[in-house]
Write a protein that holds these residues in place. Structure first.
Motif, PDB file in Angstrom:
ATOM      1  N   SER A  27       7.716   3.080  -0.188  1.00 47.59           N
ATOM      2  CA  SER A  27       8.241   4.674  -0.293  1.00 47.59           C
ATOM      3  C   SER A  27       7.984   5.598   0.717  1.00 47.59           C
ATOM      4  CB  SER A  27       6.789   4.208  -2.067  1.00 47.59           C
ATOM      5  OG  SER A  27       7.184   6.004  -2.253  1.00 47.59           O
ATOM      6  N   SER A  29       7.792   8.585  -0.858  1.00 49.95           N
ATOM      7  CA  SER A  29       7.651   9.975  -0.756  1.00 49.95           C
ATOM      8  C   SER A  29       5.958  10.314  -0.717  1.00 49.95           C
ATOM      9  CB  SER A  29       6.986   9.677  -2.566  1.00 49.95           C
ATOM     10  OG  SER A  29       6.663   8.597  -3.402  1.00 49.95           O
ATOM     11  N   ARG A  52       5.179  16.820   1.001  1.00 48.96           N
ATOM     12  CA  ARG A  52       5.748  15.405  -0.028  1.00 48.96           C
ATOM     13  C   ARG A  52       6.188  15.775  -1.527  1.00 48.96           C
ATOM     14  NH1 ARG A  52       0.327  12.523  -0.318  1.00 48.96           N
ATOM     15  NH2 ARG A  52       0.200  14.846  -0.619  1.00 48.96           N
ATOM     16  N   SER A  53       5.954  16.924  -1.904  1.00 51.89           N
ATOM     17  CA  SER A  53       6.531  17.406  -2.727  1.00 51.89           C
ATOM     18  C   SER A  53       7.726  17.715  -2.559  1.00 51.89           C
ATOM     19  CB  SER A  53       5.612  19.026  -3.630  1.00 51.89           C
ATOM     20  OG  SER A  53       5.725  19.672  -2.198  1.00 51.89           O
ATOM     21  N   ARG A  71      15.069  17.075  -0.128  1.00 46.68           N
ATOM     22  CA  ARG A  71      14.675  15.673  -0.116  1.00 46.68           C
ATOM     23  C   ARG A  71      14.911  15.118  -1.934  1.00 46.68           C
ATOM     24  NH1 ARG A  71       8.497  14.789   1.754  1.00 46.68           N
ATOM     25  NH2 ARG A  71       8.276  12.422   1.002  1.00 46.68           N
ATOM     26  N   ASP A  72      14.927  13.638  -1.860  1.00 44.58           N
ATOM     27  CA  ASP A  72      14.973  13.304  -3.057  1.00 44.58           C
ATOM     28  C   ASP A  72      13.998  12.052  -2.611  1.00 44.58           C
ATOM     29  OD1 ASP A  72      17.808  12.146  -5.156  1.00 44.58           O
ATOM     30  OD2 ASP A  72      15.824  11.649  -5.832  1.00 44.58           O
ATOM     31  N   ASN A  73      12.805  11.718  -3.651  1.00 39.17           N
ATOM     32  CA  ASN A  73      11.921  10.845  -4.308  1.00 39.17           C
ATOM     33  C   ASN A  73      12.109   9.863  -4.632  1.00 39.17           C
ATOM     34  OD1 ASN A  73      10.216  12.566  -1.918  1.00 39.17           O
ATOM     35  ND2 ASN A  73       8.700  13.398  -3.218  1.00 39.17           N
ATOM     36  N   ALA A  74      12.596  10.087  -5.262  1.00 39.77           N
ATOM     37  CA  ALA A  74      13.600   8.867  -6.699  1.00 39.77           C
ATOM     38  C   ALA A  74      14.339   7.689  -6.423  1.00 39.77           C
ATOM     39  CB  ALA A  74      13.731   9.425  -7.965  1.00 39.77           C
ATOM     40  N   ASP A  76      14.030   8.092  -2.097  1.00 39.71           N
ATOM     41  CA  ASP A  76      13.996   7.427  -0.744  1.00 39.71           C
ATOM     42  C   ASP A  76      14.826   7.996   0.366  1.00 39.71           C
ATOM     43  OD1 ASP A  76      12.096   4.350  -1.780  1.00 39.71           O
ATOM     44  OD2 ASP A  76      10.937   6.233  -2.110  1.00 39.71           O
TER      45      ASP A  76
END
Length: 126
Positions: A27, A29, A52-53, A71-74, A76
């Motif tokens: 991950s 995130s 991170r957020s 960033r797009d954590n969904a 990665d």
């Protein structure tokens, strides 16, 4: 986690470019995302980093205004948007990850980052 940066290439001065940093094997995130660049014969230079957020971005003094991190954590995936490219932006651009608990006070030095991608070359011509 492994990182792969992409999106570099040969562009003209004044153009815009978006670089991508894709994470795999884990991950994305939990980490702060950072971007560095290294021009021929020079040290690796801090460009920007993001929590991170995705709520806060930090930029090197000479990077403010033309560079935007996201960033797009969904997915990665992280991004670096570069506008109004200049000849001096020619470099290999690297993305990196590090734990937020440790990196925020020391993000400007490349040696403090834990995970690196292989870099993508951006060449700006006149």
């Amino acid at each position: 986690v492994q990182l792969q940066a992409s999106g570099g290439g040969l562009v003209q001065a004044g153009d815009s470019l978006r670089l991508t940093c894709a994470a795999s094997g884990g991950s994305f995130s939990p980490y702060v995302l950072g971007w560095f660049r290294q021009a021929p014969g020079k040290e690796r230079e801090f460009v920007t980093a993001q929590r991170r957020s995705g709520s806060t971005g930090y930029y090197g003094d000479s990077m403010k205004g033309r560079f935007t991190i996201s960033r797009d954590n969904a997915r990665d995936t992280g991004y670096l948007q570069i506008n109004s490219l200049k000849l001096e932006d020619t470099a290999v651009y690297y993305c990196a990850l590090a734990p937020q608990s440790t990196i925020l006070s020391s993000m400007y030095s490349a040696r403090n980052w834990d995970i690196w991608g292989q870099g993508t070359l951006v060449t700006v011509s006149s």
